[in-house]
Design a protein around this motif. Structure first.
Motif, PDB file in Angstrom:
ATOM      1  N   MET A  48     -11.596  -4.974  12.168  1.00 44.88           N
ATOM      2  CA  MET A  48     -10.855  -5.845  11.273  1.00 44.88           C
ATOM      3  C   MET A  48      -9.611  -5.114  10.783  1.00 44.88           C
ATOM      4  O   MET A  48      -9.634  -3.923  10.525  1.00 44.88           O
ATOM      5  N   ILE A  49      -8.532  -5.839  10.653  1.00 40.33           N
ATOM      6  CA  ILE A  49      -7.269  -5.267  10.204  1.00 40.33           C
ATOM      7  C   ILE A  49      -7.278  -5.150   8.689  1.00 40.33           C
ATOM      8  O   ILE A  49      -7.636  -6.079   7.981  1.00 40.33           O
ATOM      9  N   HIS A  50      -6.858  -4.008   8.198  1.00 38.84           N
ATOM     10  CA  HIS A  50      -6.712  -3.756   6.764  1.00 38.84           C
ATOM     11  C   HIS A  50      -5.221  -3.881   6.465  1.00 38.84           C
ATOM     12  O   HIS A  50      -4.441  -2.984   6.773  1.00 38.84           O
ATOM     13  N   LEU A  51      -4.816  -5.013   5.894  1.00 42.39           N
ATOM     14  CA  LEU A  51      -3.396  -5.310   5.738  1.00 42.39           C
ATOM     15  C   LEU A  51      -2.672  -4.300   4.863  1.00 42.39           C
ATOM     16  O   LEU A  51      -1.537  -3.917   5.165  1.00 42.39           O
ATOM     17  N   GLY A  52      -3.281  -3.856   3.781  1.00 43.18           N
ATOM     18  CA  GLY A  52      -2.643  -2.877   2.910  1.00 43.18           C
ATOM     19  C   GLY A  52      -2.329  -1.588   3.641  1.00 43.18           C
ATOM     20  O   GLY A  52      -1.224  -1.038   3.543  1.00 43.18           O
ATOM     21  N   LYS A  53      -3.302  -1.105   4.406  1.00 46.82           N
ATOM     22  CA  LYS A  53      -3.092   0.125   5.179  1.00 46.82           C
ATOM     23  C   LYS A  53      -2.039  -0.078   6.264  1.00 46.82           C
ATOM     24  O   LYS A  53      -1.241   0.816   6.540  1.00 46.82           O
ATOM     25  N   THR A  54      -2.040  -1.249   6.872  1.00 45.40           N
ATOM     26  CA  THR A  54      -1.045  -1.553   7.897  1.00 45.40           C
ATOM     27  C   THR A  54       0.357  -1.505   7.310  1.00 45.40           C
ATOM     28  O   THR A  54       1.271  -0.909   7.896  1.00 45.40           O
ATOM     29  N   ILE A  55       0.537  -2.104   6.144  1.00 43.30           N
ATOM     30  CA  ILE A  55       1.843  -2.087   5.476  1.00 43.30           C
ATOM     31  C   ILE A  55       2.226  -0.655   5.115  1.00 43.30           C
ATOM     32  O   ILE A  55       3.365  -0.228   5.328  1.00 43.30           O
ATOM     33  N   GLU A  56       1.266   0.094   4.598  1.00 47.08           N
ATOM     34  CA  GLU A  56       1.529   1.480   4.228  1.00 47.08           C
ATOM     35  C   GLU A  56       1.964   2.308   5.451  1.00 47.08           C
ATOM     36  O   GLU A  56       2.917   3.092   5.381  1.00 47.08           O
ATOM     37  N   GLN A  57       1.276   2.111   6.573  1.00 45.33           N
ATOM     38  CA  GLN A  57       1.607   2.851   7.796  1.00 45.33           C
ATOM     39  C   GLN A  57       2.989   2.463   8.319  1.00 45.33           C
ATOM     40  O   GLN A  57       3.763   3.322   8.745  1.00 45.33           O
ATOM     41  N   LEU A  58       3.325   1.160   8.280  1.00 49.30           N
ATOM     42  CA  LEU A  58       4.646   0.720   8.719  1.00 49.30           C
ATOM     43  C   LEU A  58       5.740   1.313   7.832  1.00 49.30           C
ATOM     44  O   LEU A  58       6.775   1.758   8.322  1.00 49.30           O
ATOM     45  N   ALA A  59       5.492   1.299   6.524  1.00 47.19           N
ATOM     46  CA  ALA A  59       6.470   1.863   5.588  1.00 47.19           C
ATOM     47  C   ALA A  59       6.662   3.353   5.854  1.00 47.19           C
ATOM     48  O   ALA A  59       7.798   3.849   5.912  1.00 47.19           O
ATOM     49  N   LYS A  60       5.542   4.051   6.049  1.00 47.48           N
ATOM     50  CA  LYS A  60       5.608   5.488   6.305  1.00 47.48           C
ATOM     51  C   LYS A  60       6.392   5.770   7.583  1.00 47.48           C
ATOM     52  O   LYS A  60       7.208   6.683   7.634  1.00 47.48           O
ATOM     53  N   SER A  61       6.166   4.962   8.624  1.00 50.43           N
ATOM     54  CA  SER A  61       6.867   5.160   9.897  1.00 50.43           C
ATOM     55  C   SER A  61       8.370   4.932   9.753  1.00 50.43           C
ATOM     56  O   SER A  61       9.154   5.434  10.546  1.00 50.43           O
ATOM     57  N   LYS A  62       8.762   4.163   8.743  1.00 45.86           N
ATOM     58  CA  LYS A  62      10.184   3.896   8.500  1.00 45.86           C
ATOM     59  C   LYS A  62      10.750   4.804   7.414  1.00 45.86           C
ATOM     60  O   LYS A  62      11.878   4.620   6.968  1.00 45.86           O
ATOM     61  N   GLY A  63       9.922   5.764   6.947  1.00 44.57           N
ATOM     62  CA  GLY A  63      10.380   6.714   5.932  1.00 44.57           C
ATOM     63  C   GLY A  63      10.488   6.122   4.548  1.00 44.57           C
ATOM     64  O   GLY A  63      11.239   6.624   3.711  1.00 44.57           O
ATOM     65  N   ILE A  64       9.735   5.068   4.278  1.00 42.09           N
ATOM     66  CA  ILE A  64       9.771   4.411   2.964  1.00 42.09           C
ATOM     67  C   ILE A  64       8.523   4.808   2.184  1.00 42.09           C
ATOM     68  O   ILE A  64       7.403   4.587   2.645  1.00 42.09           O
ATOM     69  N   LYS A  65       8.718   5.392   1.019  1.00 40.19           N
ATOM     70  CA  LYS A  65       7.602   5.795   0.160  1.00 40.19           C
ATOM     71  C   LYS A  65       7.011   4.564  -0.519  1.00 40.19           C
ATOM     72  O   LYS A  65       7.726   3.586  -0.771  1.00 40.19           O
ATOM     73  N   PRO A  66       5.710   4.600  -0.839  1.00 44.88           N
ATOM     74  CA  PRO A  66       5.078   3.447  -1.483  1.00 44.88           C
ATOM     75  C   PRO A  66       5.802   2.969  -2.740  1.00 44.88           C
ATOM     76  O   PRO A  66       5.985   1.762  -2.935  1.00 44.88           O
ATOM     77  N   ILE A  67       6.246   3.893  -3.570  1.00 48.13           N
ATOM     78  CA  ILE A  67       6.926   3.503  -4.814  1.00 48.13           C
ATOM     79  C   ILE A  67       8.236   2.789  -4.493  1.00 48.13           C
ATOM     80  O   ILE A  67       8.588   1.796  -5.130  1.00 48.13           O
ATOM     81  N   ASP A  68       8.959   3.283  -3.484  1.00 48.17           N
ATOM     82  CA  ASP A  68      10.213   2.641  -3.088  1.00 48.17           C
ATOM     83  C   ASP A  68       9.955   1.259  -2.484  1.00 48.17           C
ATOM     84  O   ASP A  68      10.703   0.317  -2.740  1.00 48.17           O
ATOM     85  N   LEU A  69       8.891   1.160  -1.696  1.00 46.56           N
ATOM     86  CA  LEU A  69       8.504  -0.132  -1.126  1.00 46.56           C
ATOM     87  C   LEU A  69       8.228  -1.125  -2.245  1.00 46.56           C
ATOM     88  O   LEU A  69       8.727  -2.245  -2.241  1.00 46.56           O
TER      89      LEU A  69
END
Length: 147
Positions: free
Chosen positions: A1-22
């Protein structure tokens, strides 16, 4: 099953975006973004905001093989009247994993509907303000003419 929060976090990380900035770019508080990143299921509104900030399509959050089941659990049930009966809402293909391409199409249509609903809600609120202003003017004119 896909964990949407983790998926978003991983995509942000791959683009160099920190969670707080996101979170800031999505208009969310620090606590709220971390709650979202821990969440397995998210609303279409949150997915739209995240997709916009990350520069991806909302369907990019879903893997091809399990997009339908995850999408159904991520908020389609609420759009179907909150009954949780997503199978009756989207048909048998939803829970069996068939038709991943169709799931993307359904999700895009739901995203568009949600956007249109938000637009209509803003228009409704604006009209309510106009009505309130007109009622106030009528009350003032009535009071003025009674003097």
């Amino acid at each position: 099953m896909i964990h949407l929060g983790k998926t978003i976090e991983q995509l942000a990380k791959s683009k160099g975006i920190k969670p707080i900035d996101l979170g800031a770019q999505m208009g969310l508080s620090k606590n709220h973004i971390y709650t979202i990143l821990k969440a397995e299921h998210l609303s279409t509104e949150i997915l739209q905001k995240a997709a916009g900030v990350l520069g991806v399509s909302i369907t990019d959050f879903f893997g091809e093989s399990s997009a339908i089941a995850t999408t159904a659990r991520a908020g389609i049930g609420a759009l179907a009247g909150g009954s949780g009966n997503t199978q009756n809402f989207l048909g048998d293909n939803v829970l069996t994993g068939k038709g991943a391409a169709e799931a993307g199409s359904i999700l895009e249509r739901l995203t568009k509907c949600e956007s249109e609903r938000e637009s209509w809600e803003r228009e409704r609120q604006a009209l309510q303000k106009v009505i309130a202003t007109q009622e106030m003017l009528i009350t003032n004119l009535t009071a003025s003419s009674a003097r």
